[in-house]
Design an enzyme around this catalytic site. Structure first.
Site, mmCIF file in Angstrom:
data_model
loop_
_atom_site.group_PDB
_atom_site.id
_atom_site.type_symbol
_atom_site.label_atom_id
_atom_site.label_comp_id
_atom_site.label_asym_id
_atom_site.label_seq_id
_atom_site.Cartn_x
_atom_site.Cartn_y
_atom_site.Cartn_z
ATOM 1 N N CYS A 152 80.764 8.666 25.055
ATOM 2 C CA CYS A 152 81.633 8.002 24.086
ATOM 3 C C CYS A 152 80.706 7.153 23.244
ATOM 4 O O CYS A 152 80.135 6.183 23.724
ATOM 5 C CB CYS A 152 82.707 7.123 24.738
ATOM 6 N N CYS A 188 82.447 3.365 22.460
ATOM 7 C CA CYS A 188 82.678 2.384 23.526
ATOM 8 C C CYS A 188 82.448 3.032 24.877
ATOM 9 O O CYS A 188 81.299 3.197 25.287
ATOM 10 C CB CYS A 188 84.056 1.731 23.402
ATOM 11 N N SER A 189 83.479 3.445 25.552
ATOM 12 C CA SER A 189 83.283 3.863 26.935
ATOM 13 C C SER A 189 84.359 4.833 27.389
ATOM 14 O O SER A 189 84.632 4.924 28.583
ATOM 15 C CB SER A 189 83.322 2.629 27.828
ATOM 16 N N CYS A 190 85.024 5.538 26.483
ATOM 17 C CA CYS A 190 86.105 6.441 26.868
ATOM 18 C C CYS A 190 85.570 7.473 27.853
ATOM 19 O O CYS A 190 84.452 7.975 27.696
ATOM 20 C CB CYS A 190 86.684 7.134 25.643
HETATM 21 FE FE FE Z 1 85.206 4.828 24.048
#
Ligand code: FE
Length: 332
Positions: free
Chosen positions: A109, A112-114
């Site tokens: 991602c 961010c951090s998906c």
């Molecule tokens: Fe993300």
């Protein structure tokens, strides 16, 4: 430090001193206003600590290896295929990408951090760092090589950028010599990193003793500059609390879309200097998370900053105890 996790960087302590009362304030005000319940928060934490993890993804992979009709459906319409399982997939769409001899897939991602939480649990620390997020897209072969995966020049590499809408998972190739293994034994061969696409499972039984689960996914095989030991789901109660309040706000149908939270998380991530991660990437990450949560509830006129400041000061001064202390948190 007071929460007894045994690593006391100055940065960690200072940040936590700042953030801890603020997260408590957010939680306690949101509970008072009826936007989240203590039970819902407890449930989110318990589920991520105990029930949700890479074993879900591993079971899906094992099923795909042994059931061609399921595999076809999984690749075409993962959401439908996953209905056959007993875990809750959540509302994000899942898309599964199959590795072959010719194609290697990996997941990132960039913003961010998906991550496919329902299948893999919460992402490892390195997944959330600027180095992985930017370099995996720019120079995937070099990054994979740092994980110990050197791909042939003929192998195509596809990097899939997750979003709030679609979360990707990689379907690794089944090692040969595993024909006699049952579903559980096959699932035990699958590693989290193989489902993210930063490693490949051994090609044949003779390559790596495929009948001895556990020897794959060497935790040392991670980005060299970011190597860290395997961590518990949450390192500190305030991180668990901040995470769970945001998820519960959204799960409880209080009218918040995940994308609204995620946009603010992306802003917070973008505003963070990459060097901030060097000291304690988890603390940095959850600080961003809590900042996004606060911005969301303030901008939606659910809470005002003065009330949060005031409540946080009460917690910081010990004038208010954490009566809503999250039960069942590991070691607390
Ligand atoms: Fe993300």
């Amino acid at each position: 430090m007071s929460d007894g996790h045994g690593h006391d960087h100055a940065h960690d302590d200072e940040t936590a001193d700042d953030v801890r009362p603020r997260v408590r304030a957010l939680q306690s005000l949101l509970i008072e206003k009826g936007f989240v319940s203590t039970d819902a928060i407890d449930e989110v934490i318990a589920s991520y600590e105990h029930d949700v993890g890479p074993m879900n993804g591993a079971r899906v992979v094992a099923r795909a290896w042994t059931d061609p009709a399921f595999k076809r459906q999984l690749l075409e319409d993962a959401d439908a295929a996953l209905e056959a399982f007993d875990f809750d997939v959540g509302v994000q769409h899942i898309d599964v990408k199959e590795n072959t001899d010719a194609v290697h897939n990996a997941v990132v991602c960039t913003l961010c951090s998906c991550y496919p939480w329902s299948l893999l649990g919460l992402p490892p620390t390195w997944y959330k760092t600027p180095a992985y997020r930017s370099r995996m897209v720019r120079e995937p072969r070099a990054v994979l090589s740092e994980f110990g995966l050197d791909l042939d020049a003929e192998t195509d590499v596809n990097v899939w950028d997750s979003s709030s809408e679609i979360r990707y998972m990689v379907l690794p190739q089944r090692p040969s010599g595993t024909e006699d293994l049952d579903g559980d034994e096959l699932a035990a061969l699958v590693t989290r990193n193989a489902m993210i696409g930063v490693e490949r499972l051994p090609r044949t039984a003779s390559d790596g003793g495929v009948t001895e689960p556990g020897q794959f996914g060497d935790p040392g095989a991670s980005l060299s500059e970011l190597t860290g030991e395997e961590r518990p789901t949450f390192e500190a109660p305030w991180q668990a609390r901040g995470f769970a309040v945001a998820v519960a706000l959204y799960d409880d149908g209080a009218g918040f879309e995940w994308s609204a939270f995620q946009e603010r998380l992306i802003d917070a991530v973008e505003a963070t200097a990459p060097s901030a991660y060097a000291d304690d990437a988890e603390t940095t990450y959850y600080e961003q998370w809590c900042e996004a949560l606060e911005r969301l509830v303030v901008e939606r006129d659910v809470l005002d900053t003065d009330a949060i400041d005031e409540r946080a000061a009460e917690f910081a001064a010990g004038d208010r105890t954490a009566e809503e202390f999250v039960e069942g948190f590991r070691g607390h």
